[in-house]
Write a protein that holds these residues in place. Structure first.
Motif, mmCIF file in Angstrom:
data_model
loop_
_atom_site.group_PDB
_atom_site.id
_atom_site.type_symbol
_atom_site.label_atom_id
_atom_site.label_comp_id
_atom_site.label_asym_id
_atom_site.label_seq_id
_atom_site.Cartn_x
_atom_site.Cartn_y
_atom_site.Cartn_z
ATOM 1 N N ALA A 90 -36.125 31.871 54.111
ATOM 2 C CA ALA A 90 -36.329 33.252 54.970
ATOM 3 C C ALA A 90 -37.760 33.874 54.866
ATOM 4 O O ALA A 90 -38.597 34.226 55.781
ATOM 5 C CB ALA A 90 -35.388 34.401 54.805
ATOM 6 N N VAL A 91 -38.232 34.100 53.584
ATOM 7 C CA VAL A 91 -39.364 34.627 53.031
ATOM 8 C C VAL A 91 -40.438 33.758 53.785
ATOM 9 O O VAL A 91 -41.479 34.077 54.494
ATOM 10 C CB VAL A 91 -39.674 34.864 51.580
ATOM 11 C CG1 VAL A 91 -41.050 35.368 51.372
ATOM 12 C CG2 VAL A 91 -38.620 35.809 51.331
ATOM 13 N N ASN A 92 -40.397 32.369 53.646
ATOM 14 C CA ASN A 92 -41.572 31.454 53.881
ATOM 15 C C ASN A 92 -41.605 31.445 55.449
ATOM 16 O O ASN A 92 -42.859 31.531 55.967
ATOM 17 C CB ASN A 92 -41.390 30.017 53.445
ATOM 18 C CG ASN A 92 -41.264 29.897 51.940
ATOM 19 O OD1 ASN A 92 -41.825 30.808 51.252
ATOM 20 N ND2 ASN A 92 -40.695 28.689 51.533
ATOM 21 N N VAL A 93 -40.660 31.296 56.210
ATOM 22 C CA VAL A 93 -40.794 31.296 57.673
ATOM 23 C C VAL A 93 -41.302 32.523 58.219
ATOM 24 O O VAL A 93 -42.060 32.612 59.079
ATOM 25 C CB VAL A 93 -39.658 30.609 58.309
ATOM 26 C CG1 VAL A 93 -38.572 31.709 58.168
ATOM 27 C CG2 VAL A 93 -39.745 30.419 59.952
ATOM 28 N N ALA A 94 -40.681 33.891 57.713
ATOM 29 C CA ALA A 94 -41.144 34.889 58.094
ATOM 30 C C ALA A 94 -42.815 35.306 57.785
ATOM 31 O O ALA A 94 -43.336 36.034 58.713
ATOM 32 C CB ALA A 94 -40.247 35.913 57.680
ATOM 33 N N ALA A 95 -43.210 35.001 56.673
ATOM 34 C CA ALA A 95 -44.376 35.276 56.147
ATOM 35 C C ALA A 95 -45.266 34.598 56.957
ATOM 36 O O ALA A 95 -46.427 34.982 57.410
ATOM 37 C CB ALA A 95 -44.541 34.643 54.679
#
Length: 274
Positions: A90-95
């Protein structure tokens, strides 16, 4: 359109076959937090990750929302094992998506300060498998997605002209395309721009021209065919956007919105609001 298969592939890549790290009992809550100012995007994709793992997204901001350090993009609650497993994906795709949106927002604002009518567009220079996420991030920040794939518009490039000739290439592709499909012709100088417009191009792509050359090409296109749109492209940076926006061009397309936007610094925190 983001699918369960996309999310499953992302999670399989990160979780692997024997995840001991996140084998944590009980329930927990967490939040995805901005560590620097920017524009949120990819929140729908991050939410889909937690939904797939049966964790509940209890609150989220809309893509395109301006965020400051400490702001939560989403909050989630559920089994600790599910929340922790979804965190990094989630962090990777949103970042990544938020970085695209933040850069797009900067380019759009730079253009609007000079000409409110000029459009800032992305290109097909996207990460394989993530085009939908990146294009939605561009749109969320006020940019234009441009064509999403090869079927959306015919692009006549220099290789086509070399093989077929300009007029024949335009005629050939127009015969084979739907009446609803525009034909865009890539050119590298004002004279060629005028020829492309006169030959029936719907859009004339002014490739790798200076702002002065772009302005001259825009004038030549208008004189040859007032209905043809003009698009400036070719290594244009956010810093250079105002110079191109002042040329009278209709569209400024930038591969750098997607292929080299730095990720927005985000983190995932569980437990309380500290």
């Amino acid at each position: 359109m983001l699918t369960d298969a996309d999310v499953e592939r992302w999670l399989r890549e990160d979780v692997g076959h024997h995840d001991v790290t996140n084998d944590v009992p009980g329930e927990t809550s967490g939040r995805l937090v901005a560590k620097e100012p920017g524009v949120a995007a990819g929140v729908d994709a991050a939410s889909a990750v937690f939904d797939y793992l049966d964790a509940t997204v209890t609150e989220r901001v809309a893509d395109g929302t301006a965020v400051d350090p400490g702001d939560a993009l989403l909050r989630v609650a559920g089994p600790a094992r599910a929340v922790l497993r979804g965190e990094r994906v989630a962090v990777n795709v949103a970042a990544h998506a938020s970085g695209v949106a933040t850069r797009t927002d900067a380019a759009v604002e730079a253009a609007r300060e000079v000409d409110p009518d000029v459009r800032v567009a992305a290109t097909r220079k996207t990460t394989p498998g993530l085009r939908g996420v990146e294009k939605r991030a561009v749109a969320a920040a006020g940019g234009d997605t441009h064509r999403l794939d090869l079927s959306h518009m015919v692009m006549v490039k220099d290789n086509h002209v070399a093989e077929l000739g300009l007029t024949e290439a335009i005629e050939r592709f127009r015969e084979r395309a739907s009446f609803a499909t525009n034909v865009e012709v890539e050119v590298e100088g004002p004279d060629a721009a005028a020829r492309a417009a006169a030959a029936g191009a719907d859009v004339v792509l002014l490739d790798n021209m200076t702002p002065a050359e772009t302005a001259a090409a825009v004038e030549r296109v208008a004189a040859a065919d007032g209905d043809a749109l003009t698009e400036a492209s070719g290594g244009i940076t956010v810093e250079a956007v105002p110079d191109y926006a002042g040329t009278g061009v209709d569209v400024i397309s930038m591969g750098g919105l997607t292929h080299s936007a730095p990720a927005l610094d985000l983190s995932f925190r569980t437990g309380g609001d500290g």
